[in-house]
Design an enzyme around this catalytic site. Structure first.
Site, PDB file in Angstrom:
ATOM      1  N   LYS A  79       0.846  -1.201   0.000  1.00  0.00           N
ATOM      2  CA  LYS A  79       0.000   0.000   0.000  1.00  0.00           C
ATOM      3  C   LYS A  79       0.881   1.250   0.000  1.00  0.00           C
ATOM      4  O   LYS A  79       1.916   1.285   0.679  1.00  0.00           O
ATOM      5  CB  LYS A  79      -0.918  -0.029   1.223  1.00  0.00           C
ATOM      6  CG  LYS A  79      -1.976   1.056   1.234  1.00  0.00           C
ATOM      7  CD  LYS A  79      -2.918   0.886   2.428  1.00  0.00           C
ATOM      8  CE  LYS A  79      -3.994   1.943   2.475  1.00  0.00           C
ATOM      9  NZ  LYS A  79      -4.907   1.806   3.617  1.00  0.00           N
ATOM     10  N   SER A 154      -9.799   1.887   2.607  1.00  0.00           N
ATOM     11  CA  SER A 154      -8.922   2.617   1.742  1.00  0.00           C
ATOM     12  C   SER A 154      -7.882   1.752   1.027  1.00  0.00           C
ATOM     13  O   SER A 154      -7.267   2.228   0.058  1.00  0.00           O
ATOM     14  CB  SER A 154      -8.183   3.687   2.556  1.00  0.00           C
ATOM     15  OG  SER A 154      -7.369   3.101   3.537  1.00  0.00           O
ATOM     16  N   SER A 178     -10.087  -0.496   6.764  1.00  0.00           N
ATOM     17  CA  SER A 178      -9.498  -0.366   5.431  1.00  0.00           C
ATOM     18  C   SER A 178      -8.814  -1.600   4.861  1.00  0.00           C
ATOM     19  O   SER A 178      -8.484  -1.605   3.675  1.00  0.00           O
ATOM     20  CB  SER A 178      -8.497   0.779   5.419  1.00  0.00           C
ATOM     21  OG  SER A 178      -9.176   1.976   5.226  1.00  0.00           O
TER      22      SER A 178
END
Ligand code: GLN
Length: 479
Positions: A79, A154, A178
């Site tokens: 990420k 996210s 997330s």
């Protein structure tokens, strides 16, 4: 069967046995990226040459016996809020559009030691604020199960990259859901470990008291294996505790006598009927394997969202103060004086959702409002923790949905932020209480989209949820 169909642990075993090389696996992923990335947009940065170079080095270390690890040679995606030395780390924000860290996060160091091949950095909601991966400054990510829908957020790029075979596993971060929610929306496995088990050193902070890094992957075995590699005690993170349980030892196909609590308050109005049915069916499967189910009232569920959005915004407003155009990142082109430079840099560098959170956070922390909002939210947080403590005095695992619906259509959520925040109802209290929770697929809705099951454990009791998740997964293969 294509190489891409293997789980991370199966692939590593085949690399170790000499059946496949790390280079072949990396090339397979890069070819897949060529085919599907234009549509899905899972990545902000793809390091093709670097990945091939790493794969060659790792392959020779595996062959010489220098590198022995259960995931050696397996391509991973990271990420874009996790720092990678020498590789762009943008947080999907314009303000960090040119930020190349001079160090790697502890988790990245751990992965490198274990012989992971880093493919690139995945797209996300800007600064991890959002539930759809639509607030990224680098375009939306699409759900590989249906590109008209969001992948969740996210960590939407990480979940989509796993679902689209653009990597074998990925790292995400979870402040209020997330990892778990995009895993649920994309039909993959995702886990948020107990707060403090995985080092936050090098994770660009959103809500520091809530943030945890964790895996997104193809099955529960991969999840336990990755967790074993990334979790470590780290003196560079003052809240770090490290490993308290052996994750892979919990891969046991048996739930006889496992006490599973089902909160009635998770199954009321607002939960989609197909999601409800699939989640309760999963509970029945576990019961048929010997688990003891009991319904109970958890309480306080309606207070979790306001408490979370108060605390997370407060911490974000403080954490994001550092992006000022001085030390690193974006700086506005023209300015009249220092104050004007700060103002223009931050106005131009941050997107709308991030600005909303900074303003909300500054408001709840401001004098005169601190007691009424921030302090009150902290009290609610303590009560939520107590409600879970009471539940875990009776149950080993709490079972519920990950999200109230399947993945929304692109564009549907941003117009109504409150509605989007309400979608976090089942995930955020877990962060407020610091608990571990896993999200795994439990069915497909009539719209063709995956449904996620959430299993929550007591602090440092990842073993209970891994064992329950593994048993459920195996039952799916047996039936
Ligand atoms: N959707 C939540 C938020 O916007 C959770 C995000 C996260 O876990 N990073 O804050």
């Amino acid at each position: 069967m294509s190489i891409l169909d293997y789980t991370a642990t199966t692939l590593a075993a085949k690399i170790k046995a000499g059946e496949i090389s790390a280079i072949e696996a990396t090339k397979a992923v890069l070819e897949q990226i060529e085919k599907t990335e234009e549509l899905y947009n899972c990545y902000v940065t793809i390091d093709k040459d670097g990945a091939l170079k790493q794969a060659e080095e790792i392959q020779s270390k595996i062959e010489s016996g220098e590198l022995v690890s259960p995931l050696a040679g397996v391509p991973v995606a990271i990420k874009d809020n996790i720092c990678t030395e020498g590789m762009l780390t943008t947080c999907s924000s314009k303000i960090l559009g040119n930020f190349v860290p001079t160090f790697s996060a502890e988790v990245v160091e751990n992965l490198k030691k274990a012989g992971a091949v880093i493919i690139g950095k995945t797209n996300m909601d800007e600064f991890a604020m959002g539930s759809t991966t639509e607030t990224s400054a680098y375009g939306v990510t699409r759900n590989p199960k249906n590109p008209e829908h969001v992948p969740g957020g996210s960590s939407g790029g990480s979940a989509a990259a796993v679902a689209a075979n653009e990597c074998f596993y990925a790292l995400g971060s979870d402040t209020g859901g997330s990892i778990r929610q995009p895993a649920g929306y994309c039909g993959v496995v995702g886990m948020k470990p107990t707060y403090s088990t995985v080092s936050r050193y090098g994770l660009i902070a959103y809500g520091s008291s809530l943030d945890q890094i964790g895996p997104l992957c193809k099955d529960v075995t991969d999840c336990a294996t990755i967790l074993d590699i990334i979790s470590s005690h780290d003196t560079k993170d003052s809240t770090s505790v490290g490993k308290k349980t052996d994750y892979t030892k919990a891969l046991v196909n048996d739930v006889k006598g496992m006490k599973i609590g089902i909160p009635r308050d998770y199954f009321g109005d607002g939960l989609d009927s197909e999601v409800k049915k699939a989640v309760l069916n999963a509970a029945k499967v576990l019961e048929s394997r010997g688990a003891i189910l009991e319904e109970f009232d958890l309480g306080l569920v309606e207070y979790a969202i306001p408490a979370y959005y108060t605390i997370a915004a407060a911490e974000a407003s403080s954490n994001l103060e550092r992006f000022d155009g001085i030390k690193y990142g974006y700086r506005t082109e023209e300015f009249s004086d220092l104050h004007n430079m700060y103002k223009k840099t931050r106005s131009e560098g941050f997107g709308a959702e991030v600005k909303r959170r900074i303003m909300l956070g500054s408001f709840v922390l401001s004098s005169g409002y601190y007691d009424a909002y921030y302090l009150k939210a902290l009290k609610v947080k303590a009560l939520i923790k107590k409600a879970f403590d009471d539940a875990f005095s009776k149950y080993d695992v709490i079972l519920g949905p990950v999200a109230p619906t399947t993945a929304p259509k692109l564009g549907e959520s941003l117009s109504d932020p409150i509605k989007m925040y309400l979608g976090d109802i089942y995930t955020i209290s877990i962060n407020l209480a610091g608990l571990p929770a896993i999200s795994l697929p439990c069915g497909i809705a009539s719209n063709g989209l995956p449904i996620g099951l959430q299993l929550i454990g007591d602090c440092y009791k990842e073993n209970n949820i891994i064992q329950t998740a593994y048993t459920y997964e195996q039952a799916g293969k047996e039936d």
